[in-house]
Write a protein that holds these residues in place. Sequence first.
Motif, PDB file in Angstrom:
ATOM      1  N   LYS A  24      15.448 -15.628  -8.552  1.00  0.00           N
ATOM      2  CA  LYS A  24      15.493 -15.371  -7.120  1.00  0.00           C
ATOM      3  C   LYS A  24      14.057 -15.392  -6.380  1.00  0.00           C
ATOM      4  O   LYS A  24      13.954 -15.096  -5.220  1.00  0.00           O
ATOM      5  CB  LYS A  24      16.040 -13.849  -6.822  1.00  0.00           C
ATOM      6  CG  LYS A  24      17.448 -13.658  -6.828  1.00  0.00           C
ATOM      7  CD  LYS A  24      18.054 -14.019  -5.710  1.00  0.00           C
ATOM      8  CE  LYS A  24      19.641 -13.774  -5.444  1.00  0.00           C
ATOM      9  NZ  LYS A  24      20.463 -13.897  -6.425  1.00  0.00           N
ATOM     10  N   LEU A  25      13.096 -15.498  -7.461  1.00  0.00           N
ATOM     11  CA  LEU A  25      11.428 -15.903  -6.881  1.00  0.00           C
ATOM     12  C   LEU A  25      11.313 -17.011  -6.633  1.00  0.00           C
ATOM     13  O   LEU A  25      10.251 -17.126  -6.200  1.00  0.00           O
ATOM     14  CB  LEU A  25      10.719 -14.961  -7.632  1.00  0.00           C
ATOM     15  CG  LEU A  25      11.113 -13.574  -7.916  1.00  0.00           C
ATOM     16  CD1 LEU A  25      10.038 -12.928  -8.941  1.00  0.00           C
ATOM     17  CD2 LEU A  25      10.671 -12.636  -6.616  1.00  0.00           C
ATOM     18  N   ARG A  49      12.188  -6.506   0.827  1.00  0.00           N
ATOM     19  CA  ARG A  49      13.199  -7.018   0.895  1.00  0.00           C
ATOM     20  C   ARG A  49      13.799  -7.234   2.300  1.00  0.00           C
ATOM     21  O   ARG A  49      14.949  -7.836   2.307  1.00  0.00           O
ATOM     22  CB  ARG A  49      14.213  -6.408  -0.221  1.00  0.00           C
ATOM     23  CG  ARG A  49      13.859  -6.409  -1.563  1.00  0.00           C
ATOM     24  CD  ARG A  49      14.758  -6.202  -2.506  1.00  0.00           C
ATOM     25  NE  ARG A  49      15.546  -4.961  -2.424  1.00  0.00           N
ATOM     26  CZ  ARG A  49      14.919  -3.759  -2.843  1.00  0.00           C
ATOM     27  NH1 ARG A  49      14.036  -3.531  -3.582  1.00  0.00           N
ATOM     28  NH2 ARG A  49      15.609  -2.685  -2.720  1.00  0.00           N
ATOM     29  N   ASP A  54      11.866 -15.029 -12.426  1.00  0.00           N
ATOM     30  CA  ASP A  54      13.117 -14.705 -12.049  1.00  0.00           C
ATOM     31  C   ASP A  54      13.732 -15.619 -11.100  1.00  0.00           C
ATOM     32  O   ASP A  54      12.881 -15.977 -10.079  1.00  0.00           O
ATOM     33  CB  ASP A  54      13.254 -13.373 -11.538  1.00  0.00           C
ATOM     34  CG  ASP A  54      14.754 -12.629 -11.181  1.00  0.00           C
ATOM     35  OD1 ASP A  54      15.197 -11.835 -12.047  1.00  0.00           O
ATOM     36  OD2 ASP A  54      15.228 -13.104 -10.012  1.00  0.00           O
ATOM     37  N   ASP A  89      16.871  -9.891   0.744  1.00  0.00           N
ATOM     38  CA  ASP A  89      17.555  -8.929   0.442  1.00  0.00           C
ATOM     39  C   ASP A  89      17.878  -8.789  -0.854  1.00  0.00           C
ATOM     40  O   ASP A  89      18.345  -7.624  -1.242  1.00  0.00           O
ATOM     41  CB  ASP A  89      18.620  -8.389   1.345  1.00  0.00           C
ATOM     42  CG  ASP A  89      19.692  -9.443   1.347  1.00  0.00           C
ATOM     43  OD1 ASP A  89      19.840 -10.438   0.669  1.00  0.00           O
ATOM     44  OD2 ASP A  89      20.848  -9.210   1.888  1.00  0.00           O
ATOM     45  N   ALA A  90      17.791  -9.627  -1.876  1.00  0.00           N
ATOM     46  CA  ALA A  90      18.338  -9.708  -3.266  1.00  0.00           C
ATOM     47  C   ALA A  90      17.518 -10.206  -4.086  1.00  0.00           C
ATOM     48  O   ALA A  90      17.827 -10.252  -5.254  1.00  0.00           O
ATOM     49  CB  ALA A  90      19.892 -10.516  -3.382  1.00  0.00           C
ATOM     50  N   SER A  91      16.139  -9.984  -3.643  1.00  0.00           N
ATOM     51  CA  SER A  91      15.124 -10.574  -4.528  1.00  0.00           C
ATOM     52  C   SER A  91      14.158  -9.537  -5.177  1.00  0.00           C
ATOM     53  O   SER A  91      14.050  -8.470  -4.437  1.00  0.00           O
ATOM     54  CB  SER A  91      14.093 -11.370  -3.758  1.00  0.00           C
ATOM     55  OG  SER A  91      14.687 -12.606  -3.067  1.00  0.00           O
ATOM     56  N   PRO A  92      13.683  -9.672  -6.219  1.00  0.00           N
ATOM     57  CA  PRO A  92      13.276  -8.611  -6.889  1.00  0.00           C
ATOM     58  C   PRO A  92      11.549  -8.521  -6.464  1.00  0.00           C
ATOM     59  O   PRO A  92      10.753  -8.582  -7.381  1.00  0.00           O
ATOM     60  CB  PRO A  92      13.310  -8.906  -8.650  1.00  0.00           C
ATOM     61  CG  PRO A  92      13.409 -10.108  -8.365  1.00  0.00           C
ATOM     62  CD  PRO A  92      14.174 -10.689  -7.236  1.00  0.00           C
ATOM     63  N   ILE A  93      11.339  -8.264  -5.123  1.00  0.00           N
ATOM     64  CA  ILE A  93      10.067  -8.234  -4.702  1.00  0.00           C
ATOM     65  C   ILE A  93      10.014  -6.672  -4.293  1.00  0.00           C
ATOM     66  O   ILE A  93      10.790  -6.057  -3.910  1.00  0.00           O
ATOM     67  CB  ILE A  93       9.799  -9.054  -3.580  1.00  0.00           C
ATOM     68  CG1 ILE A  93      10.785  -9.025  -2.392  1.00  0.00           C
ATOM     69  CG2 ILE A  93       9.796 -10.715  -4.219  1.00  0.00           C
ATOM     70  CD1 ILE A  93      10.606 -10.041  -1.102  1.00  0.00           C
ATOM     71  N   ASP A  94       8.701  -6.474  -4.634  1.00  0.00           N
ATOM     72  CA  ASP A  94       8.235  -4.809  -4.087  1.00  0.00           C
ATOM     73  C   ASP A  94       6.882  -4.888  -3.032  1.00  0.00           C
ATOM     74  O   ASP A  94       6.478  -3.738  -2.959  1.00  0.00           O
ATOM     75  CB  ASP A  94       8.090  -3.952  -5.099  1.00  0.00           C
ATOM     76  CG  ASP A  94       6.879  -4.579  -6.017  1.00  0.00           C
ATOM     77  OD1 ASP A  94       5.998  -5.462  -5.739  1.00  0.00           O
ATOM     78  OD2 ASP A  94       6.601  -3.787  -7.031  1.00  0.00           O
ATOM     79  N   ALA A  95       6.683  -5.907  -2.513  1.00  0.00           N
ATOM     80  CA  ALA A  95       5.327  -5.964  -1.760  1.00  0.00           C
ATOM     81  C   ALA A  95       5.617  -7.317  -0.996  1.00  0.00           C
ATOM     82  O   ALA A  95       5.770  -8.426  -1.502  1.00  0.00           O
ATOM     83  CB  ALA A  95       4.031  -6.073  -2.592  1.00  0.00           C
ATOM     84  N   SER A 113      11.276  -0.972  -0.918  1.00  0.00           N
ATOM     85  CA  SER A 113      12.479  -1.642  -0.588  1.00  0.00           C
ATOM     86  C   SER A 113      12.118  -2.334   0.731  1.00  0.00           C
ATOM     87  O   SER A 113      12.730  -3.478   0.987  1.00  0.00           O
ATOM     88  CB  SER A 113      13.459  -0.716  -0.290  1.00  0.00           C
ATOM     89  OG  SER A 113      12.987   0.381   0.414  1.00  0.00           O
TER      90      SER A 113
END
Lengths: 93, 93, 93, 93, 93
Positions: D18-19, D62, D16, D70-76, D59
């Motif tokens: 954003k990563l 982020r 992605d 704050d708009a990245s698809p990260i969960d850890a 959340s």
Amino acid sequence: MLIGKVVGSVVSTDKDAKLIGHKFMIVETIADTWCAKRIVAVDDVGAGIGEKVLVSLGSAARFTCDGENDASPIDAAIVGIIDNDSVIPDFDK
Amino acid sequence: MLIGKVVGSVVSTDKDAKLIGHKFMIVETIADTWCAKRIVAVDDVGAGIGEKVLVSLGSAARFTCDGENDASPIDAAIVGIIDNDSVIPDFDK
Amino acid sequence: MLIGKVVGSVVSTDKDAKLIGHKFMIVETIADTWCAKRIVAVDDVGAGIGEKVLVSLGSAARFTCDGENDASPIDAAIVGIIDNDSVIPDFDK
Amino acid sequence: MLIGKVVGSVVSTDKDAKLIGHKFMIVETIADTWCAKRIVAVDDVGAGIGEKVLVSLGSAARFTCDGENDASPIDAAIVGIIDNDSVIPDFDK
Amino acid sequence: MLIGKVVGSVVSTDKDAKLIGHKFMIVETIADTWCAKRIVAVDDVGAGIGEKVLVSLGSAARFTCDGENDASPIDAAIVGIIDNDSVIPDFDK
């Protein structure tokens, strides 16, 4: 993120309108990176069967595709394909 | 998303006002796609007993029905009915 | 949502200011609908000891009471009392 | 937060947008502070292999780097390196 | 919320800027109220070692201290100290 391997997909014709166009991949957890053995994740990076991937869970899954999924009822998304030469503990030799 | 099979429903007369009108289905997890055996999910796609479904968990459940549920205290929603000919590992032959 | 039975409550005098006025019920999971055996949930529907209830987890718990809890540090809330004649698999006969 | 030890990393070229720029570290859980044995977390504090770290999940991940994620698809995310002289139950002597 | 007992703390000098000033307590789960044995939680109510506490998980942890923590990467917070005379199933006699 969890590490998984794409092992299949499911098709759903009757689904929430915001899910139209998404592919639902079945991902099998690798290296004990999640508490369940499998998960269904949408795929927006074009992962194929057999590929190792990173999956983001929860609200993070809606921050994929530059915000395009921000109002979709998804809770898991494939966010990256892991390079073939990455070594994963308890999985690769 | 987890994969499950609708096995029943529960009725709650005394409930939070924002839950009025929702159906609470008991969904049994299939193919080890969640860490608990069952979950209660609201159903807005019209799934019937015995059908295989996709369930979204957490905040994703409030993004169903084009935003109509965005202020409801729900944490699990049936978001799709899985087509009969989809093959699910460890479940279908 | 998970299904549980209210088995007790805890009292906390020293607590976050936003939690003043809440009751903290101990809910025991029924029918393998959660990965832990018990959880503490705030109760805004007036559930009593011994009643079977629906509990919403995570951010959903803050969408209870028509938005009144939206800035409280709660992660679990009783959102409905299950009617006595509802049949729950692996629990009721 | 969970406590873990950085044991490796994975590389993902196709990911992605954003990563881009993030490092994906494999963190092994210490002292039974999480329900899975390992997790992949982005690292913005510069943790090295072998270091003990604090990982925030969901959340919260982020909210790292002063809002930059704050708009990245990260969960850890690794949010802190644990000082060498901190004693961790069931791990350190 | 989970019920736990404060058993220690960890110190992290190199950490996300938004975490400066927080104390990281190690909390041991009581009465099977969470799926992991321990968790690290920030403490804003002044809990001491040995005290029984309520811990909120996930986004709820950022709603502590009247909104002061709303941009911090924390996923667990001690939100209340349990009164000594509260009886907890499977733990107290």
